[in-house]
Design an enzyme around this catalytic site. Structure first.
Site, PDB file in Angstrom:
ATOM      1  N   LEU A  53      -1.892  -6.832 -15.382  1.00  0.00           N
ATOM      2  CA  LEU A  53      -2.896  -6.099 -15.665  1.00  0.00           C
ATOM      3  C   LEU A  53      -1.735  -5.043 -16.263  1.00  0.00           C
ATOM      4  O   LEU A  53      -2.420  -3.581 -17.396  1.00  0.00           O
ATOM      5  CB  LEU A  53      -3.380  -5.334 -14.403  1.00  0.00           C
ATOM      6  CG  LEU A  53      -4.190  -6.142 -14.451  1.00  0.00           C
ATOM      7  CD1 LEU A  53      -4.662  -5.653 -12.637  1.00  0.00           C
ATOM      8  CD2 LEU A  53      -5.134  -7.445 -14.534  1.00  0.00           C
ATOM      9  N   TYR A 103      -2.300  -1.737 -31.305  1.00  0.00           N
ATOM     10  CA  TYR A 103      -2.331  -1.731 -30.038  1.00  0.00           C
ATOM     11  C   TYR A 103      -2.427  -3.760 -30.524  1.00  0.00           C
ATOM     12  O   TYR A 103      -2.306  -4.289 -29.414  1.00  0.00           O
ATOM     13  CB  TYR A 103      -3.301  -1.370 -29.255  1.00  0.00           C
ATOM     14  CG  TYR A 103      -3.440  -1.453 -27.811  1.00  0.00           C
ATOM     15  CD1 TYR A 103      -2.901  -1.561 -27.051  1.00  0.00           C
ATOM     16  CD2 TYR A 103      -5.210  -2.599 -27.854  1.00  0.00           C
ATOM     17  CE1 TYR A 103      -3.336  -1.870 -25.975  1.00  0.00           C
ATOM     18  CE2 TYR A 103      -5.853  -2.901 -26.845  1.00  0.00           C
ATOM     19  CZ  TYR A 103      -4.562  -2.230 -25.684  1.00  0.00           C
ATOM     20  OH  TYR A 103      -4.622  -2.635 -24.292  1.00  0.00           O
ATOM     21  N   LYS A 107      -1.230  -6.883 -28.290  1.00  0.00           N
ATOM     22  CA  LYS A 107      -1.559  -7.552 -26.762  1.00  0.00           C
ATOM     23  C   LYS A 107      -1.421  -9.297 -27.663  1.00  0.00           C
ATOM     24  O   LYS A 107      -1.651 -10.374 -26.823  1.00  0.00           O
ATOM     25  CB  LYS A 107      -3.046  -7.199 -26.841  1.00  0.00           C
ATOM     26  CG  LYS A 107      -3.431  -5.970 -26.376  1.00  0.00           C
ATOM     27  CD  LYS A 107      -2.891  -6.308 -24.974  1.00  0.00           C
ATOM     28  CE  LYS A 107      -2.847  -5.286 -23.496  1.00  0.00           C
ATOM     29  NZ  LYS A 107      -2.123  -5.617 -22.508  1.00  0.00           N
ATOM     30  N   ASN A 132     -14.281  -2.152 -23.453  1.00  0.00           N
ATOM     31  CA  ASN A 132     -14.427  -0.559 -23.142  1.00  0.00           C
ATOM     32  C   ASN A 132     -14.846  -1.453 -22.006  1.00  0.00           C
ATOM     33  O   ASN A 132     -16.173  -1.822 -21.299  1.00  0.00           O
ATOM     34  CB  ASN A 132     -15.028   0.155 -23.579  1.00  0.00           C
ATOM     35  CG  ASN A 132     -14.624   0.163 -25.405  1.00  0.00           C
ATOM     36  OD1 ASN A 132     -13.467   0.787 -25.814  1.00  0.00           O
ATOM     37  ND2 ASN A 132     -15.692   0.123 -26.474  1.00  0.00           N
ATOM     38  N   GLY A 283     -50.014  22.823  16.230  1.00  0.00           N
ATOM     39  CA  GLY A 283     -51.063  22.593  15.982  1.00  0.00           C
ATOM     40  C   GLY A 283     -51.761  22.797  14.226  1.00  0.00           C
ATOM     41  O   GLY A 283     -52.510  22.931  14.383  1.00  0.00           O
TER      42      GLY A 283
END
Length: 373
Positions: A53, A103, A107, A132, A283
């Site tokens: 991760l 990015y 990956k 997301n 009461g």
């Protein structure tokens, strides 16, 4: 089974580790920034499965995307090959791998490194291309708009929305963890390299997301319960509550006081009606009215009560005596005028449910004494 989790202190890592700790068949090794690299290399020599991760998504320079994602993954593969090991690898990639940005490319290159590792060693690899993510423990004001919205609203901070009409895709952390564990446990008839996506995916505009999160904060004053029958709303509400400051877990209800005692509305919902609670003095009798359509339930939780009914076309009175020690529920049908009297030695506390939210313009409540001459 020995399992290594890299990125153990990240958003997904923390949630995954808590799920793994509930299992009796797992011996955990955790790696994150600040842990000596030698500990990582030792764990690689022992792990039967690796949840990879760790990675970078907002480095100071674009070059660090490649070293932090593809480069680190390649180093793990080299270390495993050097020790002749081929454990199962479950890799956290991103839907950005389908796009041409720094990015996403890093990956994609990391995925390619794992594919080559699988081809060389026969290891099974599952690549998760996540969108997301949202859920408890996600870092606000970083790369999760949901975390930022929840954090800011929970802490009474303003929201900044550049384009309220922009639609985003979201996946919930518990579904992510469930998908990871399912791949860990399912090794039957799978291809060596599997590309996986978490399900379900929720689509929502930024404006609608912000409005929903804001409604969670407002629910403390308007008492409207979120529609938790909707899975996304339920998950989002859980996420929002995880960002509440610890000093703000409690809140007060508005109490209405008169000579009979006290009453406070608790929850409202178009789907489930309304819940309120009362304290009634010794009461004292409440009620003496009927409804045509609205129905109610009474639950005495403290004290002793006599609950009386009379069909509005009859003179016969039905009497039920109940105690808070019983947790006994009384249904209030339409067409019956009804009352509840505190006949105990102290205060009587009652929980009430009504099938609809009280509308003062159409109250469906008509005065009629149960006990009449």
């Amino acid at each position: 089974m020995k399992i290594l989790v890299t990125g153990a202190r990240g958003f997904v890592g923390r949630n995954l580790i808590q799920a793994l700790r509930l299992r009796n068949d797992v011996e955990l090794c955790e790696y994150d920034l600040g842990v000596p690299e030698e500990s990582l290399w030792e764990s690689l020599r022992q792990a039967d499965a690796i949840f990879h991760l760790a990675g970078v998504n907002r480095p100071p320079t674009a070059e660090e995307y490649e070293t932090g994602n593809a480069g680190f993954t390649q180093e793990i593969c080299k270390r495993l090959i050097s020790t002749s090991r081929a454990p199962l690898i479950l890799f956290a990639s991103s839907t950005q791998a389908e796009l041409n940005n720094a990015y996403g490319l890093s990956k994609l290159h990391a995925e390619e490194n794992l594919r080559r590792f699988s081809a060389a060693t026969g290891a099974r690899v599952t690549i998760f291309r996540w969108t997301n993510l949202f859920g408890k423990w996600s870092r606000p004001n970083y790369n999760s708009v949901t975390a930022t919205f929840c954090h800011n609203v929970a802490n009474n901070l303003p929201l900044q929305i550049s384009d309220p009409t922009r639609e985003i895709e979201l996946a919930y952390i518990d579904d992510v963890v469930a998908g990871l564990l399912a791949e860990l446990d399912n090794d039957n008839g799978r291809e060596r390299v599997t590309l996986a996506r978490v399900q379900p995916i929720y689509r929502v505009t930024l404006g609608a997301l912000a409005a929903t999160v804001q409604s969670f904060r407002d629910s403390r004053t308007d008492l409207n319960l979120p529609d938790v029958s909707d899975r996304f709303t339920c998950c989002l509400y859980a996420t929002y509550l995880s960002y509440l400051p610890e000093s703000e877990f409690s809140y007060a209800l508005t109490i209405k006081t008169d000579n009979r005692g006290e009453l406070a509305e608790f929850l409202k919902s178009p789907q489930m009606g309304q819940i309120f609670v009362s304290r009634t003095k010794r009461g004292i009798m409440r009620g003496n009215h009927f409804h045509h359509t609205k129905v109610e339930k009474f639950l005495v939780v403290e004290g002793d009560a006599v609950i009386r009914f009379r069909h509005i076309e009859s003179n016969d009175v039905l009497t039920y005596r109940v105690s808070g020690k019983e947790f006994r529920v009384l249904d209030i049908p339409p067409g019956y005028t009804h009352s509840i009297e505190n006949v105990g030695a102290g205060e009587m506390v009652v929980l009430f449910w009504a099938s609809e939210i009280f509308n003062p313009t159409v109250p469906d409540t008509y005065a009629a004494e149960v006990l009449h001459e």
